[in-house]
Design a protein around this motif. Structure first.
Motif, PDB file in Angstrom:
ATOM      1  N   PRO A  58     -44.016   3.529  -5.340  1.00 37.64           N
ATOM      2  CA  PRO A  58     -44.025   2.267  -4.774  1.00 37.64           C
ATOM      3  C   PRO A  58     -45.077   1.981  -3.690  1.00 37.64           C
ATOM      4  O   PRO A  58     -45.642   0.856  -3.625  1.00 37.64           O
ATOM      5  N   ILE A  59     -45.105   2.928  -2.707  1.00 36.65           N
ATOM      6  CA  ILE A  59     -45.991   2.913  -1.655  1.00 36.65           C
ATOM      7  C   ILE A  59     -47.599   2.590  -2.187  1.00 36.65           C
ATOM      8  O   ILE A  59     -48.225   1.794  -1.769  1.00 36.65           O
ATOM      9  N   PHE A  60     -47.704   3.334  -3.313  1.00 37.00           N
ATOM     10  CA  PHE A  60     -49.077   3.355  -3.728  1.00 37.00           C
ATOM     11  C   PHE A  60     -49.547   2.162  -4.391  1.00 37.00           C
ATOM     12  O   PHE A  60     -50.531   1.664  -4.538  1.00 37.00           O
ATOM     13  N   ILE A  61     -48.436   1.542  -5.191  1.00 35.93           N
ATOM     14  CA  ILE A  61     -48.486   0.412  -6.119  1.00 35.93           C
ATOM     15  C   ILE A  61     -48.819  -0.888  -5.069  1.00 35.93           C
ATOM     16  O   ILE A  61     -49.823  -1.514  -5.336  1.00 35.93           O
ATOM     17  N   PHE A  62     -48.087  -0.947  -4.021  1.00 39.73           N
ATOM     18  CA  PHE A  62     -48.456  -2.096  -3.249  1.00 39.73           C
ATOM     19  C   PHE A  62     -49.551  -1.795  -2.129  1.00 39.73           C
ATOM     20  O   PHE A  62     -50.226  -2.859  -1.689  1.00 39.73           O
ATOM     21  N   LEU A  63     -49.889  -0.626  -2.184  1.00 40.11           N
ATOM     22  CA  LEU A  63     -51.028  -0.233  -1.266  1.00 40.11           C
ATOM     23  C   LEU A  63     -52.250  -0.746  -2.060  1.00 40.11           C
ATOM     24  O   LEU A  63     -53.444  -1.206  -1.536  1.00 40.11           O
ATOM     25  N   ILE A  64     -52.479  -0.400  -3.536  1.00 41.05           N
ATOM     26  CA  ILE A  64     -53.623  -0.933  -4.275  1.00 41.05           C
ATOM     27  C   ILE A  64     -53.829  -2.496  -3.988  1.00 41.05           C
ATOM     28  O   ILE A  64     -54.763  -2.855  -3.863  1.00 41.05           O
ATOM     29  N   TYR A  65     -52.313  -3.191  -4.275  1.00 37.87           N
ATOM     30  CA  TYR A  65     -52.538  -4.381  -4.070  1.00 37.87           C
ATOM     31  C   TYR A  65     -53.206  -4.946  -2.680  1.00 37.87           C
ATOM     32  O   TYR A  65     -53.815  -5.790  -2.718  1.00 37.87           O
ATOM     33  N   GLU A  66     -52.745  -4.479  -1.586  1.00 32.87           N
ATOM     34  CA  GLU A  66     -53.269  -4.783  -0.490  1.00 32.87           C
ATOM     35  C   GLU A  66     -54.739  -4.521  -0.229  1.00 32.87           C
ATOM     36  O   GLU A  66     -55.450  -5.399   0.327  1.00 32.87           O
ATOM     37  N   VAL A  67     -55.145  -3.449  -0.925  1.00 33.41           N
ATOM     38  CA  VAL A  67     -56.662  -3.041  -0.881  1.00 33.41           C
ATOM     39  C   VAL A  67     -57.383  -4.047  -1.616  1.00 33.41           C
ATOM     40  O   VAL A  67     -58.544  -4.634  -1.182  1.00 33.41           O
ATOM     41  N   LEU A  68     -57.115  -4.526  -2.807  1.00 34.10           N
ATOM     42  CA  LEU A  68     -57.394  -5.504  -3.536  1.00 34.10           C
ATOM     43  C   LEU A  68     -57.638  -6.755  -2.877  1.00 34.10           C
ATOM     44  O   LEU A  68     -58.477  -7.613  -2.816  1.00 34.10           O
ATOM     45  N   LEU A  69     -56.375  -7.179  -2.325  1.00 35.91           N
ATOM     46  CA  LEU A  69     -56.429  -8.525  -1.440  1.00 35.91           C
ATOM     47  C   LEU A  69     -57.492  -8.471  -0.331  1.00 35.91           C
ATOM     48  O   LEU A  69     -58.259  -9.299   0.011  1.00 35.91           O
ATOM     49  N   LEU A  70     -57.367  -7.319   0.615  1.00 36.44           N
ATOM     50  CA  LEU A  70     -58.449  -7.384   1.628  1.00 36.44           C
ATOM     51  C   LEU A  70     -59.891  -7.371   1.119  1.00 36.44           C
ATOM     52  O   LEU A  70     -60.662  -7.993   1.795  1.00 36.44           O
ATOM     53  N   THR A  71     -59.985  -6.754  -0.104  1.00 37.01           N
ATOM     54  CA  THR A  71     -61.623  -6.684  -0.479  1.00 37.01           C
ATOM     55  C   THR A  71     -61.935  -7.802  -0.651  1.00 37.01           C
ATOM     56  O   THR A  71     -62.850  -8.280  -0.652  1.00 37.01           O
ATOM     57  N   ARG A  72     -61.062  -8.710  -1.430  1.00 41.49           N
ATOM     58  CA  ARG A  72     -61.241 -10.326  -1.801  1.00 41.49           C
ATOM     59  C   ARG A  72     -61.364 -11.091  -0.662  1.00 41.49           C
ATOM     60  O   ARG A  72     -62.305 -11.881  -0.608  1.00 41.49           O
ATOM     61  N   ILE A  73     -60.811 -10.843   0.432  1.00 39.10           N
ATOM     62  CA  ILE A  73     -60.938 -11.667   1.731  1.00 39.10           C
ATOM     63  C   ILE A  73     -62.234 -11.382   2.350  1.00 39.10           C
ATOM     64  O   ILE A  73     -63.163 -12.333   2.709  1.00 39.10           O
ATOM     65  N   LEU A  74     -62.586 -10.057   2.500  1.00 33.74           N
ATOM     66  CA  LEU A  74     -63.754  -9.751   2.873  1.00 33.74           C
ATOM     67  C   LEU A  74     -64.971 -10.066   2.211  1.00 33.74           C
ATOM     68  O   LEU A  74     -65.975 -10.546   2.753  1.00 33.74           O
ATOM     69  N   ASN A  75     -64.891  -9.940   0.818  1.00 33.70           N
ATOM     70  CA  ASN A  75     -66.234 -10.306   0.051  1.00 33.70           C
ATOM     71  C   ASN A  75     -66.350 -11.975   0.027  1.00 33.70           C
ATOM     72  O   ASN A  75     -67.267 -12.249  -0.476  1.00 33.70           O
ATOM     73  N   LYS A  76     -65.234 -12.665   0.197  1.00 31.44           N
ATOM     74  CA  LYS A  76     -65.450 -13.956   0.124  1.00 31.44           C
ATOM     75  C   LYS A  76     -66.253 -14.647   1.578  1.00 31.44           C
ATOM     76  O   LYS A  76     -67.027 -15.462   1.183  1.00 31.44           O
ATOM     77  N   LYS A  77     -65.902 -13.932   2.372  1.00 33.56           N
ATOM     78  CA  LYS A  77     -66.964 -14.365   3.591  1.00 33.56           C
ATOM     79  C   LYS A  77     -68.385 -13.921   3.411  1.00 33.56           C
ATOM     80  O   LYS A  77     -69.178 -14.722   4.223  1.00 33.56           O
ATOM     81  N   THR A  78     -68.481 -13.035   2.718  1.00 33.08           N
ATOM     82  CA  THR A  78     -70.103 -12.553   2.869  1.00 33.08           C
ATOM     83  C   THR A  78     -70.905 -13.320   1.602  1.00 33.08           C
ATOM     84  O   THR A  78     -70.586 -14.073   0.849  1.00 33.08           O
TER      85      THR A  78
END
Length: 132
Positions: A112-132
């Protein structure tokens, strides 16, 4: 997109991801005839609630305080450490007991930790890529 819509859509997607993952995980354990000495749902609830807090913070923080946008990666590293530490505190009776768990029982705690960690990483990547 409106901030409230992004918060609600990500919360709903996180909830759906958690529910689907939980039922797939518990179904697979039943098929393999593996019994866990703990409730799997507790680990999914902990991981889901903590990821929900982290994800909603990552979505709203850059919108509310733009100066934190450049520091989101460092904040994310801190949240990973904090979540694992808090997990150890919440489940200390289970994690530090004398009973030895099998490899699959230990892995079921971490999935469960890894499943939700993957979601967090994908969300953070989307947020950081949106600004650049």
């Amino acid at each position: 997109m409106n901030l409230n819509k992004r918060l609600l859509s990500n919360a709903a997607l996180l909830l759906v991801t958690g529910v689907v993952a939980y039922f797939l995980h518990s179904g697979l354990l039943q098929v393999l005839d593996i019994e866990l000495p703990y409730k799997l749902l507790n680990f999914y609830l902990f991981a889901g609630i903590s990821s929900l807090i982290i994800c909603l913070t990552f979505i709203s923080l850059p919108a509310l305080v733009p100066a934190f946008y450049d520091k989101l990666g460092f904040i994310f590293l801190f949240t990973i450490f904090g979540k694992l530490l808090f997990m150890g505190l919440v489940f200390k009776d289970l994690l530090f007991q004398e009973e030895v768990f099998t490899r699959l029982q230990r892995l079921s705690m971490l999935i469960p930790i890894f499943i939700f960690l993957i979601y967090e990483v994908l969300l953070l990547t989307r947020i950081l890529n949106k600004k650049t």
